[in-house]
Enzyme design. Structure first.
Site, short mmCIF file in Angstrom:
data_model
loop_
_atom_site.label_atom_id
_atom_site.label_comp_id
_atom_site.label_asym_id
_atom_site.label_seq_id
_atom_site.Cartn_x
_atom_site.Cartn_y
_atom_site.Cartn_z
N ARG A 141 42.47 -6.86 75.05
CA ARG A 141 42.85 -7.86 74.27
C ARG A 141 41.61 -8.62 73.77
O ARG A 141 40.51 -8.37 74.10
CB ARG A 141 43.47 -8.96 75.40
CG ARG A 141 44.73 -8.16 76.06
CD ARG A 141 45.51 -9.29 76.91
NE ARG A 141 46.49 -8.68 77.71
CZ ARG A 141 46.56 -8.01 78.78
NH1 ARG A 141 45.26 -7.65 79.40
NH2 ARG A 141 47.62 -7.38 79.52
N LYS A 164 44.68 -11.33 81.56
CA LYS A 164 46.01 -12.03 81.36
C LYS A 164 46.60 -12.43 82.63
O LYS A 164 47.12 -13.55 83.09
CB LYS A 164 46.82 -11.46 80.35
CG LYS A 164 48.03 -12.08 80.07
CD LYS A 164 48.97 -11.46 78.97
CE LYS A 164 50.07 -12.28 78.76
NZ LYS A 164 51.04 -11.11 77.54
N HIS A 237 46.17 -7.72 66.60
CA HIS A 237 46.85 -7.10 67.88
C HIS A 237 47.36 -5.54 67.65
O HIS A 237 47.68 -4.98 68.82
CB HIS A 237 47.89 -8.12 68.51
CG HIS A 237 48.55 -7.82 69.59
ND1 HIS A 237 47.74 -8.02 70.95
CD2 HIS A 237 49.49 -7.34 70.22
CE1 HIS A 237 48.33 -7.80 71.86
NE2 HIS A 237 49.63 -7.49 71.62
N ARG A 240 45.49 -2.91 69.60
CA ARG A 240 46.34 -2.50 70.76
C ARG A 240 47.36 -1.59 70.89
O ARG A 240 47.36 -0.76 71.68
CB ARG A 240 46.54 -3.77 71.57
CG ARG A 240 46.49 -3.46 73.02
CD ARG A 240 46.57 -4.87 73.74
NE ARG A 240 47.26 -5.35 75.15
CZ ARG A 240 46.75 -5.13 76.12
NH1 ARG A 240 45.34 -4.45 76.23
NH2 ARG A 240 47.23 -4.88 77.34
N HIS A 271 48.18 -3.81 82.24
CA HIS A 271 49.36 -4.55 82.34
C HIS A 271 50.04 -4.80 84.11
O HIS A 271 49.41 -3.86 84.68
CB HIS A 271 50.42 -3.43 81.63
CG HIS A 271 50.38 -3.48 80.33
ND1 HIS A 271 50.70 -2.53 79.27
CD2 HIS A 271 50.03 -4.46 79.41
CE1 HIS A 271 50.63 -2.91 78.09
NE2 HIS A 271 50.10 -3.92 77.96
N TYR A 280 54.53 -1.31 73.82
CA TYR A 280 53.32 -0.88 72.89
C TYR A 280 53.51 0.41 72.22
O TYR A 280 52.80 0.65 71.22
CB TYR A 280 51.92 -0.89 73.49
CG TYR A 280 51.46 -2.42 73.75
CD1 TYR A 280 50.59 -3.00 72.93
CD2 TYR A 280 51.89 -3.17 74.72
CE1 TYR A 280 50.15 -4.50 73.10
CE2 TYR A 280 51.63 -4.46 75.20
CZ TYR A 280 50.49 -4.97 74.19
OH TYR A 280 50.23 -6.24 74.22
#
Length: 304
Positions: A141, A164, A237, A240, A271, A280
């Site tokens: 990220r 995150k 993004h 990613r 994750h 993704y």
């Protein structure tokens, strides 16, 4: 008055563990707009006037909903604050935005454009060339990359501490990625700054998230990846997403190998659940070819 309300709201969000950089920037913009008109309370008409200044419907709705959450908190304390309707700018069903899967040439073009940033000879061009390359090579990220410190570079890889989901992880790196990082770190150490951040600007401080996004958008437009402001196009993004898809393309196309690969990929991306990784993934010619081969194998009675 609204400025003080925003400061209290931001402090509360911080204590609750939220780090909404873009949302806070939007709220600051609204408060400046409202106070410029003499407002002491949130007014629906002012929110809509400010929100409609955004160039696209999606951005206008995002502005509205961001300030609406702020207004909800303020109204709980003081009913003078108005809460704009969530559908004031129309209703929109959620649609997954199809990610752009970058080609190797597109990533190369983006990095070359970054290397030409001014002032030449400063840390700035190398900073963005290395940053965009690292995002493409690791799928991390943007916030994680900007939070890296020099101590996070270890012999085993990059240590991601600011995640995150508040979980640390180790990212092994390819030799070519190490070479690029070593070249950047050599230039970065010549700055002599006391800041221990890995990525620093010419001032010796880390670039802000909005600044990185603005630079990306400018370079993406200059290379033809995106159109004019307000028009859709590849996002930062999407690097990613690209990492996840290209990684899966390299996996041996059998059920057990793919299962193990997805678990490893989910861990690498940071994750909390392996199902988050599926978000993704995007169909590409290579993956569709592998799926077709697996289907043909099943049809012929073999194990896919």
């Amino acid at each position: 008055m609204l400025n003080l309300d925003l400061a209290r709201y931001a402090e509360l969000q911080h204590h609750l563990g939220f780090r909404f950089r873009i949302q806070h920037t939007l709220r600051k913009s609204f408060v400046a707009f409202a106070e410029g008109s003499g407002d002491q309370y949130v007014q629906t008409a002012r929110v809509l006037a400010w929100a409609t200044l955004a160039p696209s419907p999606q951005q206008r709705r995002n502005r509205l909903l961001t300030v609406r959450r702020f207004a909800l908190a303020l109204s709980a304390e003081d009913r003078h604050h108005e809460i704009p309707p969530a559908d004031a700018l129309g209703r929109r069903l959620f649609e997954r935005r199809i990610p752009h899967i970058y080609t190797a040439d597109e990533i190369t073009a983006l990095m070359r454009a970054a290397a030409l940033l001014k002032p030449s000879g400063s840390i700035r061009p190398l900073l963005y060339e290395t940053l965009f390359g690292l995002l493409a090579a690791t799928g991390m990220r943007v916030s994680e990359a900007l939070a890296l410190s020099l101590d996070d570079l270890t012999a085993d890889g990059l240590v991601i501490r600011q995640t995150k989901f508040q979980k640390s992880r180790l990212l092994p790196l390819h030799a070519t990625t190490w070479e690029a990082l070593d070249r950047y770190v050599s230039a970065r150490q010549r700055l002599g700054t006391l800041n221990d951040a890995l990525f620093v600007s010419t001032t010796g401080t880390p670039p802000s998230y909005p600044t990185v996004i603005a630079i990306f958008l400018r370079l993406a437009r200059s290379t033809g990846l995106r159109g004019q402001p307000g028009q859709p196009g590849p996002r930062i993004h999407d690097l990613r997403h690209t990492f996840a898809v290209r990684s899966l393309e390299q996996c041996r196309p059998d059920r057990d190998a793919v299962g193990r690969h997805i678990v490893a990929l989910s861990t690498y991306l940071g994750h909390a659940h392996v199902t988050d990784t599926y978000w993704y993934l995007q169909a590409t010619p290579i993956l569709m070819g592998q799926i077709a081969s697996a289907g043909e194998a099943l049809h012929q009675g073999a194990v896919a």
